[in-house]
Design a protein around this motif. Structure first.
Motif, PDB file in Angstrom:
ATOM      1  N   UNK A 187     -30.642 -21.512 -77.871  1.00 49.05           N
ATOM      2  CA  UNK A 187     -30.139 -22.813 -77.430  1.00 49.05           C
ATOM      3  C   UNK A 187     -29.021 -23.285 -78.354  1.00 49.05           C
ATOM      4  N   UNK A 188     -28.232 -24.219 -77.853  1.00 48.52           N
ATOM      5  CA  UNK A 188     -27.212 -24.900 -78.641  1.00 48.52           C
ATOM      6  C   UNK A 188     -27.398 -26.392 -78.433  1.00 48.52           C
ATOM      7  N   UNK A 244     -22.089 -30.254 -91.856  1.00 49.51           N
ATOM      8  CA  UNK A 244     -21.755 -28.904 -92.319  1.00 49.51           C
ATOM      9  C   UNK A 244     -20.615 -28.304 -91.484  1.00 49.51           C
ATOM     10  N   UNK A 245     -19.722 -29.148 -91.024  1.00 49.79           N
ATOM     11  CA  UNK A 245     -18.562 -28.675 -90.299  1.00 49.79           C
ATOM     12  C   UNK A 245     -18.798 -28.328 -88.847  1.00 49.79           C
ATOM     13  N   UNK A 246     -20.004 -28.612 -88.297  1.00 54.27           N
ATOM     14  CA  UNK A 246     -20.288 -28.261 -86.911  1.00 54.27           C
ATOM     15  C   UNK A 246     -20.708 -29.506 -86.126  1.00 54.27           C
ATOM     16  N   UNK A 247     -20.552 -29.424 -84.807  1.00 54.28           N
ATOM     17  CA  UNK A 247     -20.995 -30.507 -83.929  1.00 54.28           C
ATOM     18  C   UNK A 247     -22.124 -30.053 -83.014  1.00 54.28           C
ATOM     19  N   UNK A 248     -22.481 -28.770 -83.081  1.00 55.63           N
ATOM     20  CA  UNK A 248     -23.612 -28.241 -82.332  1.00 55.63           C
ATOM     21  C   UNK A 248     -24.409 -27.309 -83.239  1.00 55.63           C
ATOM     22  N   UNK A 249     -25.712 -27.238 -83.010  1.00 61.21           N
ATOM     23  CA  UNK A 249     -26.578 -26.365 -83.810  1.00 61.21           C
ATOM     24  C   UNK A 249     -27.206 -25.331 -82.894  1.00 61.21           C
ATOM     25  N   UNK A 250     -26.901 -24.079 -83.155  1.00 54.01           N
ATOM     26  CA  UNK A 250     -27.492 -22.993 -82.396  1.00 54.01           C
ATOM     27  C   UNK A 250     -28.773 -22.528 -83.067  1.00 54.01           C
ATOM     28  N   UNK A 251     -29.764 -22.176 -82.264  1.00 56.24           N
ATOM     29  CA  UNK A 251     -31.049 -21.705 -82.792  1.00 56.24           C
ATOM     30  C   UNK A 251     -31.687 -20.779 -81.771  1.00 56.24           C
ATOM     31  N   UNK A 252     -32.475 -19.852 -82.284  1.00 56.49           N
ATOM     32  CA  UNK A 252     -33.239 -18.955 -81.423  1.00 56.49           C
ATOM     33  C   UNK A 252     -34.709 -19.302 -81.592  1.00 56.49           C
ATOM     34  N   UNK A 253     -35.360 -19.651 -80.484  1.00 55.95           N
ATOM     35  CA  UNK A 253     -36.782 -20.010 -80.489  1.00 55.95           C
ATOM     36  C   UNK A 253     -37.608 -18.814 -80.031  1.00 55.95           C
ATOM     37  N   UNK A 254     -38.729 -18.605 -80.707  1.00 54.35           N
ATOM     38  CA  UNK A 254     -39.625 -17.489 -80.411  1.00 54.35           C
ATOM     39  C   UNK A 254     -41.016 -18.023 -80.120  1.00 54.35           C
ATOM     40  N   UNK A 255     -41.631 -17.511 -79.081  1.00 52.66           N
ATOM     41  CA  UNK A 255     -43.003 -17.891 -78.758  1.00 52.66           C
ATOM     42  C   UNK A 255     -43.936 -16.791 -79.239  1.00 52.66           C
ATOM     43  N   UNK A 256     -44.752 -17.100 -80.262  1.00 55.86           N
ATOM     44  CA  UNK A 256     -45.711 -16.143 -80.788  1.00 55.86           C
ATOM     45  C   UNK A 256     -47.133 -16.554 -80.467  1.00 55.86           C
ATOM     46  N   UNK A 257     -48.102 -15.706 -80.786  1.00 55.77           N
ATOM     47  CA  UNK A 257     -49.497 -16.044 -80.492  1.00 55.77           C
ATOM     48  C   UNK A 257     -50.014 -17.243 -81.278  1.00 55.77           C
ATOM     49  N   UNK A 258     -49.365 -17.588 -82.411  1.00 49.75           N
ATOM     50  CA  UNK A 258     -49.780 -18.743 -83.198  1.00 49.75           C
ATOM     51  C   UNK A 258     -48.943 -19.983 -82.903  1.00 49.75           C
ATOM     52  N   UNK A 312     -34.260 -27.478 -85.633  1.00 50.20           N
ATOM     53  CA  UNK A 312     -34.865 -28.170 -84.513  1.00 50.20           C
ATOM     54  C   UNK A 312     -36.220 -28.716 -84.969  1.00 50.20           C
ATOM     55  N   UNK A 313     -36.890 -29.448 -84.099  1.00 51.79           N
ATOM     56  CA  UNK A 313     -38.203 -29.976 -84.467  1.00 51.79           C
ATOM     57  C   UNK A 313     -39.200 -28.862 -84.778  1.00 51.79           C
ATOM     58  N   UNK A 314     -39.030 -27.693 -84.165  1.00 53.93           N
ATOM     59  CA  UNK A 314     -39.927 -26.565 -84.450  1.00 53.93           C
ATOM     60  C   UNK A 314     -39.744 -26.104 -85.886  1.00 53.93           C
ATOM     61  N   UNK A 315     -38.502 -25.974 -86.333  1.00 54.17           N
ATOM     62  CA  UNK A 315     -38.252 -25.593 -87.709  1.00 54.17           C
ATOM     63  C   UNK A 315     -38.688 -26.654 -88.696  1.00 54.17           C
ATOM     64  N   UNK A 316     -38.472 -27.917 -88.357  1.00 51.52           N
ATOM     65  CA  UNK A 316     -38.901 -29.006 -89.230  1.00 51.52           C
ATOM     66  C   UNK A 316     -40.417 -28.993 -89.417  1.00 51.52           C
ATOM     67  N   UNK A 317     -41.147 -28.626 -88.377  1.00 52.97           N
ATOM     68  CA  UNK A 317     -42.603 -28.569 -88.486  1.00 52.97           C
ATOM     69  C   UNK A 317     -43.036 -27.572 -89.545  1.00 52.97           C
ATOM     70  N   UNK A 318     -42.317 -26.464 -89.674  1.00 51.91           N
ATOM     71  CA  UNK A 318     -42.635 -25.491 -90.709  1.00 51.91           C
ATOM     72  C   UNK A 318     -42.370 -26.079 -92.090  1.00 51.91           C
ATOM     73  N   UNK A 319     -41.292 -26.856 -92.217  1.00 54.66           N
ATOM     74  CA  UNK A 319     -41.016 -27.521 -93.483  1.00 54.66           C
ATOM     75  C   UNK A 319     -42.107 -28.496 -93.877  1.00 54.66           C
ATOM     76  N   UNK A 320     -42.643 -29.213 -92.904  1.00 51.39           N
ATOM     77  CA  UNK A 320     -43.748 -30.137 -93.185  1.00 51.39           C
ATOM     78  C   UNK A 320     -44.960 -29.365 -93.702  1.00 51.39           C
ATOM     79  N   UNK A 321     -45.245 -28.228 -93.086  1.00 50.40           N
ATOM     80  CA  UNK A 321     -46.390 -27.429 -93.538  1.00 50.40           C
ATOM     81  C   UNK A 321     -46.189 -26.903 -94.951  1.00 50.40           C
TER      82      UNK A 321
END
Length: 337
Positions: free
Chosen positions: A21-22, A30-44, A251-260
């Protein structure tokens, strides 16, 4: 603390689980106006893989290790239910500061970007002073130069900014040697601003060099660039320095890992840089992971990783060429795990 390795999924599994997604940002960062990320759905649960596009494959592989841990492994248990979070102020003009800070509902700590290309010290001083005016005398203000200053420039800049009252300066210079020299130079100049290492930890071949050389008063850590929560906890323990957990415009998914990660630290003395969800104009979840009352809870972070919105994945999916670029990059990074 020992690390239990997470078995690496086959490449075909990752490619089948990948969504690129973008997401548009509210302001340039950081010099950008859009953030690209690849989301993965795992068993956890959902995981994010989003190394910045300029990063080499070796860096990207560490980020992929973190995503594999999040989606396929077992995360270390938390020792606290929630963490405090700072507001983030990009390198905007001083009149725009109040509007940026208005997006945060509690603002006891703010990180302010400085040393932006095309700007000068006067711009930085004006921005930081405006943050102090808006937040008041009790707020904690930290600045982040992303390694842009020389030692002499850093001494000059921090001497000018110190009267505003700084909690610390994050990565004021690029190299470990420069950070060590800066700490000495600040002491000799009577400038009382602690130095925090960020890129010198998360992008270094040896993330413990800053501690061995006395180059920092504290370390800023991000789960993804260090290879995951378990590895980050090992590095923090071995460094023996206070740690601040931050994000990489996730994204919020990555932020959740930071919280953990922040919730798993044995000691946490500083608010964390996990409020950057407020910089995204759109996210991959219906209810973005932004601070409430100046903090984020583990329960909310865990729920967020289960709440990725299929409609958002479809709406912000990148075009075919960009998707192919990310999938080829994923293939190369997987080979380095």
């Amino acid at each position: 603390m020992p690390t239990t390795p997470t078995p690496t999924p086959d490449l075909d599994q990752l490619l089948a689980a990948a969504h690129v997604v973008s997401l548009p940002l509210r302001v340039r960062f950081r010099g950008v106006t859009e953030r690209e990320a690849l989301l993965l759905r795992g068993p956890q649960g959902w995981a994010e893989w989003a190394p910045f596009t300029e990063y080499a494959d070796g860096d990207a592989a560490r980020w992929l290790g973190a995503a594999v841990e999040a989606g396929w492994g077992v995360l270390p248990p938390p020792v606290r239910a929630g963490v405090g979070v700072n507001a983030t102020v990009p390198a905007v003009a001083a009149p725009e500061v109040e509007q940026v800070l208005a997006r945060y509902d509690a603002r006891r700590t703010a990180k302010v970007k400085v040393a932006e290309e095309g700007q000068g010290l006067a711009d930085d001083v004006a921005r930081v002073r405006e943050v102090r005016r808006v937040l008041g005398p009790a707020a904690r203000i930290r600045v982040d130069a992303n390694g842009a200053w020389s030692v002499d420039d850093a001494v000059r800049a921090l001497a000018a900014l110190a009267p505003v009252g700084l909690e610390y300066a994050e990565q004021p210079c690029a190299t470990v040697a420069e950070l060590a020299a800066l700490r000495l130079a600040l002491a000799r100049a009577g400038v009382d601003v602690p130095v925090a290492a960020d890129e010198s930890v998360r992008r270094a071949e040896d993330p413990l060099e800053v501690a061995r050389r006395g180059a920092a008063d504290l370390v800023v850590v991000k789960a993804a660039p260090l290879g995951g929560i378990a590895r980050a906890l090992e590095i923090i323990e071995q460094a023996g320095l206070p740690a601040v957990v931050s994000s990489a415009l996730d994204t919020s998914v990555g932020l959740a890992l930071g919280v953990r990660l922040a919730a798993a630290l044995p000691v946490l003395e500083h608010d964390c840089g996990l409020g950057t969800g407020a910089l995204l104009a759109e996210d991959v979840v219906a209810e973005p992971l932004v601070p409430v009352g100046g903090g984020l809870t583990v329960a909310r972070a865990d729920a967020t990783r289960d709440a990725v919105d299929p409609a958002a994945l479809a709406a912000y999916r990148v075009d075919g060429a960009r998707e192919a670029w990310w999938r080829a990059r994923l293939t190369r990074a997987h080979a380095l795990l």
